[in-house]
Design a protein around this motif. Structure first.
Motif, mmCIF file in Angstrom:
data_model
loop_
_atom_site.group_PDB
_atom_site.id
_atom_site.type_symbol
_atom_site.label_atom_id
_atom_site.label_comp_id
_atom_site.label_asym_id
_atom_site.label_seq_id
_atom_site.Cartn_x
_atom_site.Cartn_y
_atom_site.Cartn_z
ATOM 1 N N ALA A 279 0.834 -1.202 0.000
ATOM 2 C CA ALA A 279 0.000 0.000 0.000
ATOM 3 C C ALA A 279 0.871 1.255 0.000
ATOM 4 N N ALA A 280 1.949 1.230 0.800
ATOM 5 C CA ALA A 280 2.843 2.389 0.865
ATOM 6 C C ALA A 280 3.595 2.585 -0.450
ATOM 7 N N LYS A 281 4.075 1.482 -1.033
ATOM 8 C CA LYS A 281 4.873 1.569 -2.264
ATOM 9 C C LYS A 281 4.041 2.035 -3.455
ATOM 10 N N TYR A 282 2.821 1.479 -3.565
ATOM 11 C CA TYR A 282 2.036 1.697 -4.776
ATOM 12 C C TYR A 282 1.001 2.816 -4.635
ATOM 13 N N THR A 283 1.181 3.640 -3.590
ATOM 14 C CA THR A 283 0.358 4.833 -3.430
ATOM 15 C C THR A 283 1.250 6.055 -3.601
ATOM 16 N N PRO A 284 0.918 6.952 -4.526
ATOM 17 C CA PRO A 284 1.748 8.155 -4.735
ATOM 18 C C PRO A 284 1.891 8.955 -3.444
ATOM 19 N N LYS A 285 2.955 9.724 -3.383
ATOM 20 C CA LYS A 285 3.296 10.501 -2.194
ATOM 21 C C LYS A 285 2.098 11.329 -1.708
ATOM 22 N N GLY A 286 1.896 11.295 -0.369
ATOM 23 C CA GLY A 286 0.799 12.062 0.212
ATOM 24 C C GLY A 286 -0.540 11.373 0.101
ATOM 25 N N GLY A 287 -0.540 10.046 -0.050
ATOM 26 C CA GLY A 287 -1.791 9.304 -0.176
ATOM 27 C C GLY A 287 -2.408 8.976 1.166
ATOM 28 N N ARG A 288 -3.410 8.115 1.140
ATOM 29 C CA ARG A 288 -4.113 7.731 2.361
ATOM 30 C C ARG A 288 -4.170 6.207 2.444
ATOM 31 N N ILE A 289 -3.895 5.690 3.628
ATOM 32 C CA ILE A 289 -3.967 4.255 3.876
ATOM 33 C C ILE A 289 -4.851 4.037 5.105
ATOM 34 N N ASP A 290 -5.880 3.245 4.949
ATOM 35 C CA ASP A 290 -6.784 2.902 6.049
ATOM 36 C C ASP A 290 -6.605 1.424 6.397
ATOM 37 N N VAL A 291 -6.341 1.161 7.661
ATOM 38 C CA VAL A 291 -6.176 -0.211 8.143
ATOM 39 C C VAL A 291 -7.229 -0.468 9.214
ATOM 40 N N SER A 292 -7.905 -1.599 9.095
ATOM 41 C CA SER A 292 -8.939 -1.901 10.090
ATOM 42 C C SER A 292 -8.938 -3.391 10.407
ATOM 43 N N LEU A 293 -9.300 -3.698 11.647
ATOM 44 C CA LEU A 293 -9.511 -5.072 12.080
ATOM 45 C C LEU A 293 -10.975 -5.180 12.472
ATOM 46 N N GLU A 294 -11.690 -6.078 11.814
ATOM 47 C CA GLU A 294 -13.131 -6.197 12.010
ATOM 48 C C GLU A 294 -13.477 -7.609 12.476
ATOM 49 N N ILE A 295 -14.559 -7.720 13.235
ATOM 50 C CA ILE A 295 -15.038 -9.010 13.724
ATOM 51 C C ILE A 295 -16.282 -9.391 12.917
ATOM 52 N N ALA A 296 -16.184 -10.461 12.149
ATOM 53 C CA ALA A 296 -17.330 -10.979 11.406
ATOM 54 C C ALA A 296 -17.895 -12.176 12.168
ATOM 55 N N GLU A 297 -18.897 -12.811 11.580
ATOM 56 C CA GLU A 297 -19.581 -13.903 12.285
ATOM 57 C C GLU A 297 -18.642 -15.075 12.561
ATOM 58 N N GLU A 298 -17.836 -15.445 11.563
ATOM 59 C CA GLU A 298 -16.962 -16.611 11.720
ATOM 60 C C GLU A 298 -15.486 -16.285 11.551
ATOM 61 N N THR A 299 -15.187 -15.055 11.163
ATOM 62 C CA THR A 299 -13.793 -14.701 10.890
ATOM 63 C C THR A 299 -13.431 -13.348 11.479
ATOM 64 N N TYR A 300 -12.130 -13.128 11.594
ATOM 65 C CA TYR A 300 -11.585 -11.787 11.778
ATOM 66 C C TYR A 300 -11.143 -11.314 10.391
ATOM 67 N N ARG A 301 -11.437 -10.075 10.084
ATOM 68 C CA ARG A 301 -11.056 -9.528 8.776
ATOM 69 C C ARG A 301 -10.156 -8.312 8.966
ATOM 70 N N ILE A 302 -8.991 -8.367 8.342
ATOM 71 C CA ILE A 302 -8.076 -7.233 8.307
ATOM 72 C C ILE A 302 -8.179 -6.606 6.924
ATOM 73 N N ARG A 303 -8.463 -5.304 6.887
ATOM 74 C CA ARG A 303 -8.615 -4.580 5.622
ATOM 75 C C ARG A 303 -7.527 -3.521 5.499
ATOM 76 N N VAL A 304 -6.882 -3.503 4.331
ATOM 77 C CA VAL A 304 -5.895 -2.468 4.026
ATOM 78 C C VAL A 304 -6.375 -1.757 2.762
ATOM 79 N N VAL A 305 -6.759 -0.502 2.931
ATOM 80 C CA VAL A 305 -7.355 0.262 1.833
ATOM 81 C C VAL A 305 -6.434 1.430 1.492
ATOM 82 N N ASP A 306 -6.164 1.612 0.200
ATOM 83 C CA ASP A 306 -5.341 2.754 -0.215
ATOM 84 C C ASP A 306 -5.997 3.467 -1.392
ATOM 85 N N ASN A 307 -5.531 4.656 -1.695
ATOM 86 C CA ASN A 307 -6.022 5.405 -2.855
ATOM 87 C C ASN A 307 -4.907 5.520 -3.905
#
Length: 384
Positions: A279-307
């Motif tokens: 996410a850091a490498k492939y996002t141009p300088k000054g971008g945004r990265i959102d990281v979240s850990l979520e609890i689903a019914e049967e799993t934990y989900r880690i999301r890494v979102v970039d622009n």
């Protein structure tokens, strides 16, 4: 499961068709019936038949004429034809039938055992042809896969040589400079640069060793019970320097309650860190990265979102394959070999989880997700 074979029965008299149907009916045969040559041609356009039983004497398009039309069409030219005839024919008439494409003649009244015997032969021949065709298609697919793998291997070797040559050249230059005994401040700077290059080489070798271990089934997962939030936090600490250097805005959200898992903490941290690095490498300088850990019914989900640079649908479906790199992203890869995401996928699968990616297209960012089962594995699990 037995393949259902289709036979085409052609006769202008309904009672003759019913008689043929009664003699041939069985579970592994589909009997298509036509009352004329024109109807037969329509059915032949819709179905792949193993045998055509055609009455010779029909009004309009007779049996010989129908056979000639079948032989003139690429789709039907190889369909075996047996002519059904009510009377004896001269040698010249039979020659005409064979010339039209017949493989045999059956006289009326039909001997049931003879008809069934011939039908069995052609049904089995059809199944064998289908099996050979399937084997041919499988071999062709395997050949294409081998060619692609060979191409990727050659590309990978080229990239590996390039990526190793650069840091080795820098190390060589650094050693020569240190040998000349520069001033202490300069020596310390050179030493730092050499350490960076050595770290890069070690990272490449470690990735190669991990891939080799997984491929050979020799990797061991050291599973313990821990809070998944700790692994995500450690991964963030590991990549924070790169994120700050590129002046990205980082946002992290996590549940208040513990997210306990039974897994390999080091390997999961490695997976999260890989996604954050990308996410850091492939996002141009000054971008945004959102990281979240979520609890689903049967799993934990880690999301890494970039622009960042985003992905085409083709690239999104290929990037988890070994040695795969997106051509448009190579300038941003900073020495990647195209094995990081393949390693993440295999490590997540060893944990019973999965990794996925979604992108709206080039220039529109990416969303990577890691899904890990919340339930603890059975005793004895953890080895490959």
């Amino acid at each position: 499961m037995t393949t259902v074979v289709k036979f085409l029965l052609v006769d202008d008299l309904a009672e003759n068709l019913l008689s043929l149907e009664a003699l041939l009916r069985r579970d592994d045969l589909m009997l298509l019936k036509a009352r004329s040559g024109d109807e037969a041609l329509e059915l032949l356009l819709q179905h792949d038949v193993a045998l055509a039983l055609i009455d010779v004497q029909m009004p309009g398009l007779n049996g010989f004429e129908l056979a000639e039309l079948m032989r003139g069409n690429e789709r039907t030219r190889r369909v075996p034809i047996i002519f059904v005839t009510a009377g004896s024919h001269s040698a010249e008439r039979r020659f005409q039938g064979y010339e039209a494409g017949a493989v045999d003649f059956i006289q009326k009244p039909i001997e049931p055992d003879i008809l069934r015997s011939k039908a069995d032969i052609f049904a089995e021949l059809y199944r064998q042809r289908q099996m050979i065709a399937e084997q041919r298609d499988t071999l062709e697919e395997q050949a294409r896969a081998l060619q692609l793998a060979d191409k990727r291997k050659n590309e990978f070797i080229g990239v590996l040589v390039h990526e190793l040559r650069n840091p080795l050249a820098a190390l060589n230059s650094g050693m020569k400079l240190l040998f000349r005994r520069p001033d202490p401040e300069r020596a310390e700077q050179i030493n730092g640069l050499m350490q960076d290059q050595m770290d890069h080489i070690i990272r490449l070798v470690d990735d190669l060793l991990d891939i080799s271990r997984i491929t050979q089934g020799k990797i061991t997962l050291a599973k313990t019970e821990f809070d998944l939030k700790d692994a995500v936090s450690t991964a963030l600490d590991m990549t924070l320097q790169m994120i700050e250097e590129k002046q990205h805005v980082l946002h992290y959200s996590t549940p208040e309650q513990p997210c306990m898992v039974f897994a390999d903490k080091v390997r999961l941290t490695q997976c999260v860190s890989n996604l954050l690095n990308n996410a850091a490498k492939y996002t141009p300088k000054g971008g945004r990265i959102d990281v979240s850990l979520e609890i689903a019914e049967e799993t934990y989900r880690i999301r890494v979102v970039d622009n960042g640079l985003g992905l085409t649908p083709e690239a999104a479906s290929a990037i988890f394959q070994m040695f795969e790199q997106v051509n448009e992203h190579r300038d941003h890869s900073h020495g990647g070999l195209g094995i990081g995401l393949a390693l993440v996928k295999q490590l997540m699968e060893l944990h019973g989880g999965d990794v996925a990616v979604w992108s709206d297209g080039p220039g529109r960012g990416s969303i990577f997700t890691l899904d890990l089962p919340r339930t603890a594995p059975h005793a004895g699990e953890g080895y490959v």
